[in-house]
Write an enzyme that holds these catalytic residues in place. Structure first.
Site, PDB file in Angstrom:
ATOM      1  N   LYS A  72       0.881  -1.219   0.007  1.00 61.21           N
ATOM      2  CA  LYS A  72       0.100   0.088  -0.049  1.00 61.21           C
ATOM      3  C   LYS A  72       0.721   1.230   0.087  1.00 61.21           C
ATOM      4  O   LYS A  72       0.594   2.285  -0.638  1.00 61.21           O
ATOM      5  CB  LYS A  72      -0.931  -0.111   1.189  1.00 61.21           C
ATOM      6  CG  LYS A  72      -1.724  -0.989   1.091  1.00 61.21           C
ATOM      7  CD  LYS A  72      -3.100  -0.753   2.064  1.00 61.21           C
ATOM      8  CE  LYS A  72      -4.455  -1.709   1.832  1.00 61.21           C
ATOM      9  NZ  LYS A  72      -4.193  -3.224   2.212  1.00 61.21           N
ATOM     10  N   ASP A 189     -12.929  14.700  23.629  1.00 58.08           N
ATOM     11  CA  ASP A 189     -13.893  15.061  24.650  1.00 58.08           C
ATOM     12  C   ASP A 189     -12.984  15.270  26.179  1.00 58.08           C
ATOM     13  O   ASP A 189     -11.947  15.590  25.844  1.00 58.08           O
ATOM     14  CB  ASP A 189     -14.568  13.664  25.302  1.00 58.08           C
ATOM     15  CG  ASP A 189     -13.522  12.626  25.662  1.00 58.08           C
ATOM     16  OD1 ASP A 189     -12.215  12.809  25.746  1.00 58.08           O
ATOM     17  OD2 ASP A 189     -13.935  11.740  26.344  1.00 58.08           O
TER      18      ASP A 189
HETATM   19  N1  DCP Z   1      -8.178   4.381  27.138  1.00 63.69           N
HETATM   20  C1  DCP Z   1      -7.664   3.126  26.803  1.00 63.69           C
HETATM   21  N2  DCP Z   1      -8.288   2.184  26.183  1.00 63.69           N
HETATM   22  C2  DCP Z   1      -9.364   2.566  25.641  1.00 63.69           C
HETATM   23  C3  DCP Z   1     -10.104   3.866  25.897  1.00 63.69           C
HETATM   24  C4  DCP Z   1      -9.344   4.648  26.746  1.00 63.69           C
HETATM   25  O1  DCP Z   1      -6.456   2.896  27.379  1.00 63.69           O
HETATM   26  N3  DCP Z   1     -10.217   1.635  24.779  1.00 63.69           N
HETATM   27  C5  DCP Z   1      -7.479   5.341  27.929  1.00 63.69           C
HETATM   28  C6  DCP Z   1      -6.512   6.005  27.022  1.00 63.69           C
HETATM   29  C7  DCP Z   1      -7.069   7.313  26.421  1.00 63.69           C
HETATM   30  C8  DCP Z   1      -7.821   7.535  27.844  1.00 63.69           C
HETATM   31  O2  DCP Z   1      -8.270   6.545  28.372  1.00 63.69           O
HETATM   32  O3  DCP Z   1      -6.097   8.416  26.571  1.00 63.69           O
HETATM   33  C9  DCP Z   1      -9.027   8.741  27.384  1.00 63.69           C
HETATM   34  O4  DCP Z   1      -9.851   8.239  26.539  1.00 63.69           O
HETATM   35  P1  DCP Z   1     -10.541   8.832  25.353  1.00 63.69           P
HETATM   36  O5  DCP Z   1     -11.562   8.002  24.439  1.00 63.69           O
HETATM   37  O6  DCP Z   1     -10.964  10.151  25.986  1.00 63.69           O
HETATM   38  O7  DCP Z   1      -9.284   9.344  24.336  1.00 63.69           O
HETATM   39  P2  DCP Z   1      -8.289  10.595  24.213  1.00 63.69           P
HETATM   40  O8  DCP Z   1      -8.699  11.606  25.417  1.00 63.69           O
HETATM   41  O9  DCP Z   1      -6.697   9.925  24.288  1.00 63.69           O
HETATM   42  O10 DCP Z   1      -8.248  11.042  22.880  1.00 63.69           O
HETATM   43  P3  DCP Z   1      -9.656  11.964  22.484  1.00 63.69           P
HETATM   44  O11 DCP Z   1      -9.004  13.612  22.009  1.00 63.69           O
HETATM   45  O12 DCP Z   1     -10.213  11.447  21.260  1.00 63.69           O
HETATM   46  O13 DCP Z   1     -10.547  12.167  23.728  1.00 63.69           O
HETATM   47 MG    MG Z   2     -10.368  12.115  25.715  1.00 60.38          MG
HETATM   48 MN    MN Z   3     -12.905  10.191  27.411  1.00 59.81          MN
END
Ligand code: DCP
Ligand code: MG
Ligand code: MN
Length: 338
Positions: A72, A189
Site C-alpha cells: 500500500k 472529549d
Molecule cells: N483508554 C484506553 N483504552 C481504551 C479507551 C481509553 O487505554 N479503549 C485510555 C487512554 C485514553 C484515555 O483512556 O487516552 C481517554 O480516553 P478517550 O477516549 O477520551 O481518548 P483520548 O482522550 O486519548 O482522545 P480524544 O481526544 O479522542 O478524547
Molecule cells: Mg479524551
Molecule cells: Mn474520554
C-alpha cells in the site's frame, strides 16, 4: 509546542501517512482493531523516518511494516492514492454505515441494523427509527460530538467542574487527562479526573454523583447524562456539557479516582491507548500487572493466562514511581504517543 499531536504531520512521508490515517479511520469504523494497530505502527515508523519511502522493498526493510502495508505504501508513493480507500469512499452503504457508527453510543451492530432497516439519513433515524433516549441525543448533537474541542475550550470546561467542586469542598482536585494532558491542540472529549487527598471511592461518589452533578446540571452546564458506572474498579460519569452562552454540546467524562490509585489512573487516562497497551505488556513480561488502579506483582496465572490471584500492590499512588517500578524511564505525557 504542538508536536506529536495527531493530525499534525509533516516530513517526507506526510502524504503517505495522511492516506494511511484515512484508511485506518475507515477500519476504525468497521471495528477492525487488529488492522488499526498495524496501521498505527506503520504510521509511527514512517513519521520517524527521515526520507521518503517509495517502494515496497524500502518499506519492508523498516520496523513494524508488513508485506500488505508495504504494498500500500508503494501504491500511495507512486499514484498518490489508494484504490482500496477510493472504493470504500464510493460504496454508498459503507458511507452510511460510517455516518451511523459515529452516532455517540452506536456501535457496528446498531449502525448495521439502521442501514438494514433502510434508513438513509440521520433525520430519517430521528423520524422513523426506534431510538433510545441517548441515541436520540447522539443524533441530535451529531455535529457537536464529532467535532474537535479546541484546547482553550477544554480548559474552560475543566475550570467549570473545578469551581463548582471547590465550592463544595476546596480539597478536591480536578486534573484534565486524555489527549489534553498529552498536549493535543484539540480533543475529542474532556476527561476530568477527580480526586481528593486520603479519600476513597465511596466519599468521591457521594460528593460527585449526588452533589456536583446535580448542581452543574441545575446550572445548565451538564446538559445530558449518557452513561455512568459505579463499580469497585472505578466510578465514572459520562455526559455532555455546554459552556454558558454557547450552543455546542461537548462530551465530558468525570472519572472518580481514589487517592491511592491516582498514579495508575493518571497513566491510564492519559494514554494514549496504544501507549497503555505497551505499558501493560511490559508489566506482564516482568511478571507484574498494570491496570487503572495500580501496578501489582506476584499475580499468578494459569495455563491459559487466566488470573489466579490479584497479586500484591507495588505502587498505585504515584505516577513516576510506577514508571520506576517497571524500570521504564519517565515519559512526559506529551511523549506518550505510539
Ligand atoms: N483508554 C484506553 N483504552 C481504551 C479507551 C481509553 O487505554 N479503549 C485510555 C487512554 C485514553 C484515555 O483512556 O487516552 C481517554 O480516553 P478517550 O477516549 O477520551 O481518548 P483520548 O482522550 O486519548 O482522545 P480524544 O481526544 O479522542 O478524547
Ligand atoms: Mg479524551
Ligand atoms: Mn474520554
Amino acid at each position: 509546542m504542538q508536536k506529536h499531536t495527531a493530525g499534525t504531520t509533516d516530513g517526507p512521508n506526510a502524504h503517505t501517512i495522511t492516506i494511511l490515517q484515512q484508511m485506518a479511520d475507515y477500519y476504525g469504523q468497521t471495528g477492525d482493531e487488529w488492522r488499526i494497530r498495524a496501521y498505527r505502527k506503520a504510521m509511527a515508523t514512517l513519521r520517524n523516518h527521515p526520507t521518503k519511502v517509495s517502494t515496497k522493498e524500502e518499506a519492508l526493510a523498516l520496523p513494524q511494516i508488513g508485506e500488505r502495508l508495504a504494498i500500500k505504501i508503494e501504491e500511495i508513493a507512486t499514484t498518490s492514492r489508494l484504490r482500496r480507500l477510493d472504493n470504500a469512499k464510493a460504496e454508498p452503504n459503507d458511507q452510511l454505515l460510517q455516518t451511523f457508527m459515529q452516532v455517540y453510543g452506536a456501535g457496528m451492530a446498531k449502525a448495521s441494523e439502521w442501514v438494514a432497516q433502510g434508513h438513509k439519513t440521520l433525520d430519517e433515524l430521528l423520524e422513523k427509527a426506534d431510538l433510545t433516549v441517548n441515541q436520540r441525543i447522539g443524533i441530535e448533537h451529531y455535529e457537536d460530538f464529532n467535532s474537535r474541542i479546541p484546547r482553550a475550550e477544554v480548559e474552560q470546561h475543566g475550570a467549570m467542574v473545578q469551581q463548582a467542586l471547590h465550592k463544595i469542598d476546596p480539597t478536591f482536585e480536578v486534573i484534565v487527562g486524555g489527549s489534553y494532558r498529552r498536549g493535543a491542540a484539540t480533543s475529542g472529549d474532556i476527561d476530568c479526573l477527580i480526586t481528593r487527598p486520603d479519600t476513597g471511592s465511596a466519599h468521591l461518589r457521594v460528593i460527585v454523583l449526588e452533589q456536583l452533578v446535580p448542581k452543574l446540571a441545575a446550572a445548565g452546564f451538564l446538559v445530558a447524562a449518557l452513561a455512568s458506572t459505579n463499580k469497585d474498579d472505578g466510578s465514572k460519569w459520562h455526559g455532555a456539557s455546554c459552556l454558558p452562552g454557547r450552543k455546542t454540546w461537548r462530551r465530558i467524562d468525570l472519572l472518580l479516582v481514589p487517592s491511592d490509585e491516582m498514579g495508575a489512573a493518571l497513566i491510564y487516562f492519559t494514554g494514549n491507548d496504544i501507549f497503555n497497551r505497551s505499558m501493560r505488556l511490559l508489566a506482564s513480561t516482568k511478571g507484574m500487572r498494570l491496570n487503572q488502579r495500580g501496578l501489582y506483582k506476584e499475580c499468578l496465572r494459569g495455563y491459559r493466562r487466566e488470573k489466579l490471584s490479584e497479586g500484591t500492590l507495588v505502587e498505585g499512588k504515584n505516577e513516576k514511581k510506577i514508571f520506576a517500578a517497571l524500570g521504564v524511564p519517565w515519559r512526559i505525557p506529551e511523549h506518550r504517543i505510539c
